[in-house]
Design a protein around this motif. Sequence first.
Motif, PDB file in Angstrom:
ATOM      1  N   ARG A   1       0.637  -1.272  -0.198  1.00 48.66           N
ATOM      2  CA  ARG A   1      -0.062   0.012  -0.372  1.00 48.66           C
ATOM      3  C   ARG A   1       1.075   0.990  -0.631  1.00 48.66           C
TER       4      ARG A   1
ATOM      5  N   LEU B   1       0.999   3.877  -3.323  1.00 50.51           N
ATOM      6  CA  LEU B   1       0.722   5.784  -2.654  1.00 50.51           C
ATOM      7  C   LEU B   1       1.807   6.431  -2.500  1.00 50.51           C
TER       8      LEU B   1
ATOM      9  N   GLY C   1       1.939   7.316  -6.637  1.00 52.37           N
ATOM     10  CA  GLY C   1       0.833   7.780  -6.586  1.00 52.37           C
ATOM     11  C   GLY C   1      -0.865   7.437  -7.542  1.00 52.37           C
ATOM     12  N   ALA C   2      -0.903   6.029  -6.893  1.00 54.16           N
ATOM     13  CA  ALA C   2      -1.686   5.283  -7.225  1.00 54.16           C
ATOM     14  C   ALA C   2      -3.044   5.701  -6.283  1.00 54.16           C
ATOM     15  N   ARG C   3      -4.237   5.126  -6.224  1.00 51.06           N
ATOM     16  CA  ARG C   3      -5.177   5.259  -5.678  1.00 51.06           C
ATOM     17  C   ARG C   3      -5.281   4.187  -5.143  1.00 51.06           C
ATOM     18  N   VAL C   4      -5.555   3.706  -3.024  1.00 48.68           N
ATOM     19  CA  VAL C   4      -6.211   3.061  -3.155  1.00 48.68           C
ATOM     20  C   VAL C   4      -8.010   3.359  -2.413  1.00 48.68           C
ATOM     21  N   LEU C   5      -8.526   2.031  -3.007  1.00 51.15           N
ATOM     22  CA  LEU C   5     -10.049   2.526  -2.504  1.00 51.15           C
ATOM     23  C   LEU C   5     -10.345   2.174  -1.748  1.00 51.15           C
TER      24      LEU C   5
ATOM     25  N   GLY D   1      -8.384   2.975   2.458  1.00 48.68           N
ATOM     26  CA  GLY D   1      -6.518   3.118   2.567  1.00 48.68           C
ATOM     27  C   GLY D   1      -6.113   2.266   3.033  1.00 48.68           C
TER      28      GLY D   1
ATOM     29  N   LEU E   1      -7.770  -1.412  -6.089  1.00 46.55           N
ATOM     30  CA  LEU E   1      -7.142  -0.751  -6.211  1.00 46.55           C
ATOM     31  C   LEU E   1      -7.816   0.440  -7.337  1.00 46.55           C
ATOM     32  N   HIS E   2      -7.498   1.162  -7.237  1.00 41.65           N
ATOM     33  CA  HIS E   2      -8.648   1.982  -8.445  1.00 41.65           C
ATOM     34  C   HIS E   2      -8.232   2.179  -9.653  1.00 41.65           C
TER      35      HIS E   2
ATOM     36  N   ASP F   1      -6.340   3.890 -12.427  1.00 44.90           N
ATOM     37  CA  ASP F   1      -4.477   3.689 -12.220  1.00 44.90           C
ATOM     38  C   ASP F   1      -3.817   2.360 -12.894  1.00 44.90           C
TER      39      ASP F   1
END
Lengths: 134, 134
Positions: free
Chosen positions: B91, B95, B98-102, B105, B119-120, B123
């Motif tokens: 995780r 982050l 720059g990746a998004r965690v749904l 977090g 993960l989004h 991305d």
Amino acid sequence: MLGRVNHVAIAVPDLEAAAASYRGTLGASVTEPQALPEHGVTVAFVTLPNTKVELLEPLGDASPIAAFLEKSPSGGMHHICYEVEDIVAARDRLLQAGARVLGDGNPKIGAHGKPVLFLHPKDFQGTLIELEEV
Amino acid sequence: MLGRVNHVAIAVPDLEAAAASYRGTLGASVTEPQALPEHGVTVAFVTLPNTKVELLEPLGDASPIAAFLEKSPSGGMHHICYEVEDIVAARDRLLQAGARVLGDGNPKIGAHGKPVLFLHPKDFQGTLIELEEV
């Protein structure tokens, strides 16, 4: 009948960006892109311990994944490929069960140099299934 | 970072019909359906030699796969789950990249009783990725 999952294919609009994201952000090993003009795609494989993910970018004017990317421009999971021992026996079993095989029903030589068939997604809960003889 | 493909998940409108099709038409071994009300799904696994396919049917009013099936009523490939050794380290790496965690977090306990994160898809080329600590 179904054997190993040979690969999961993901259609991507930009193979270089996708490979960079799997390598860098996700820390996976990705092969160098390979252009397969006779299949209308450029491919790279994410190599995992038990199977692989095939990243597919359209190549040329009649790419088989062009329509998919028109509908989902950012990409998405495109198909799942299962290994079978005997693709003609598999095909015959599927036809007998009422499933539809895409194209003329005869195995073609796929992107990995092995005989393959694709099954109609409408017969399998919206999932495009490839069978590959190994 | 990415380890084995733990499973490929397919959302289906009718789990019984899907299981029958994988068992009968495709000749695969499928586990008995298991209701997981706290996850809003009923699941059955197609057991393959190297990984598994998770068939997911919505359960209850707030199923996390309801919206997907509204868009694709016949079903389709929903997500791919990769194993990681340390989900908090994974995780943090994501982050930082720059990746998004749904969600908030933080890892949740997933349908298999292990800590998971999603993960989004934006991305990762439109692919919903689940990470599971094993």
